[in-house]
Write a protein that holds these residues in place. Structure first.
Motif: not given
Length: 434
Positions: A1-8, A29-33, A41-50, A109-114
């Motif tokens: 089974m392939a290893t799952f890599t969470p998305m940022t 999580d340190g990612s940007s786009t 600039t939109v700052r997503v500050n926490s898993p709660e905000g997401l 991926s979202l579940r892995s971030m809480g």
């Protein structure tokens, strides 16, 4: 089974907006786009905000993230984030619904971030009105529910409203006589315009339904007209009565804490409805206009001033405004309003759209809130203050871009012979516009 890599978070943004985003995004999580030279600039500050955004997509989720600091926009003032809305429209236009495989990957991926846990929201107190009225079994636009709904919005505190409404204490669209007129000058000019449109003279009787803090009532009384105003906000009524006494207008002016449906007097020469129809419900327009027509003498004039859509579809307001700002509010187009007035007691004589004046009014309210931000937060708390800033800035943008409009409609009650009974045949008021 392939290893799952969470998305940022950035990967998720790029998946949902594959043709690009006008914002630069920076996440917890340190990612940007997004473009490096983006205006905001939109700052997503926490898993709660997401989590708020993910578990309740749309304007409510964004509002929850905004008020709890789970999301911040660099360069946007909390009291007047107006210039963000052009970018928001572009962002929504670029949204692409993910395919099933992408949905699964995003969810994992979202579940892995809480970020798939539904978090409790520290909402403004007045936002709990819906749960209360549902538990009590109160039907929309019943007298009991309307009383709670109006109280939830207007009884936040007179001191808070004074910070941004100015001396006029008018929470409705002003009418600017010149481009550089002040808010107070424009509100006084609005009262003049509505008064003149009602064709009132000293000694006449006037009814103002949904009168707010009684500004229209006091204006009419200062012109020698006996004026009655009614409001479902106890705080507004008490403030208005104190102001009437302060100005020595007790013989001519009165504001009652009362549902308009409980007004027993008849034979009014003029009726003004300034910003009330939004609360009535489209299905109730027929009974509303017929009730008010029955309150007028033959030849009497009604001026209806309200927010509309630019077309005649009939829907509730958006989730954000319905939950946090104007519960049970409903809008439709000016054509529907005119149709209902014509079918229920009125000859419609004139109508006009003054949406740009509401754009200016909201801009001035936002600037006042910005100037008094610290005091506003101390009075109502950060959450409520931020909600009002978002609501008024978004509304300013909406009136500028014709998402919503503001129409004034004049209706005349004819006598049994089809005569206007003394009301002139042609325009009798002065626009005083620039």
């Amino acid at each position: 089974m392939a290893t799952f890599t969470p998305m940022t978070v950035a990967d998720i943004v790029d998946t949902l907006f594959p043709s690009g985003t006008p914002f630069k995004w920076e996440a917890f999580d340190g990612s940007s786009t997004g473009p490096a030279d983006a205006k905001h600039t939109v700052r997503v500050n926490s898993p709660e905000g997401l989590s708020y955004i993910v578990t309740h997509p749309g304007d409510v989720g964004l509002a929850r993230a905004w008020v709890t600091d789970g999301l911040a926009v660099e360069g946007a003032h909390l009291a007047h984030p107006y210039d963000v809305f052009d970018d928001m429209r572009t962002l929504y236009g670029n949204y692409k619904r993910p395919n099933p495989r992408e949905i699964v990957r995003i969810a994992r991926s979202l579940r892995s971030m809480g970020a798939l846990q539904i978090q409790p929201v520290p909402e403004a107190e007045h936002a709990s009105w819906l749960e209360r009225t549902i538990r009590q079994g109160l039907a929309p636009h019943s007298k009991e529910r309307d009383a709670q709904v109006i109280s939830s919005h207007y009884d936040v505190g007179n001191d808070f409203y004074e910070l941004f409404l100015g001396k006029s204490m008018a929470y409705t669209c002003a009418y600017y006589p010149t481009p550089d007129a002040t808010l107070d000058e424009a509100q006084e000019n609005k009262f003049r315009l509505v008064f003149e449109k009602m064709h009132l003279k000293p000694g006449d009787k006037h009814l103002d339904v949904g009168c707010g803090w009684g500004s229209m009532v006091r204006y009419a009384a200062r012109q020698g007209v006996k004026s009655l105003g009614v409001t479902l906000s106890r705080e507004q009524a008490e403030w208005a009565q104190a102001k009437i006494k302060e100005e020595g207008l007790e013989d001519l002016a009165e504001v009652r804490f009362l549902d308009y449906r409980d007004v027993t007097e008849t034979g009014f020469d003029g009726i003004s409805s300034i910003g009330l129809l939004e609360h009535i419900g489209v299905d109730n327009y027929a009974s509303y206009f017929q009730f008010l027509a029955d309150k007028l003498r033959p030849g009497g004039v009604m001026v209806n001033h309200c927010i509309t859509y630019p077309d005649n579809h009939e829907t509730p307001q958006g989730d954000f405004i319905n939950r946090y700002i104007f519960p049970d509010g409903e809008l439709t187009g000016s054509g529907t309003i005119i149709h209902e007035m014509q079918d229920h007691g009125f000859e419609v004589y004139h109508e006009e759209n003054i949406r740009f004046d509401y754009m200016r009014t909201l801009h001035d309210w936002c600037e006042n809130l910005k100037a008094n931000w610290d005091e506003a937060v101390s009075l109502v708390g950060m959450n409520t203050a931020k909600l009002w800033g978002m609501y008024m800035a978004g509304s300013e943008w909406g009136f500028e871009h014709d998402v919503v409009e503001l129409h004034q409609v004049i209706g005349v009650k004819l006598d049994e012979n089809g005569s206007r009974a003394g009301t002139p045949e042609r325009r009798w008021w002065n626009d005083s516009v620039f």
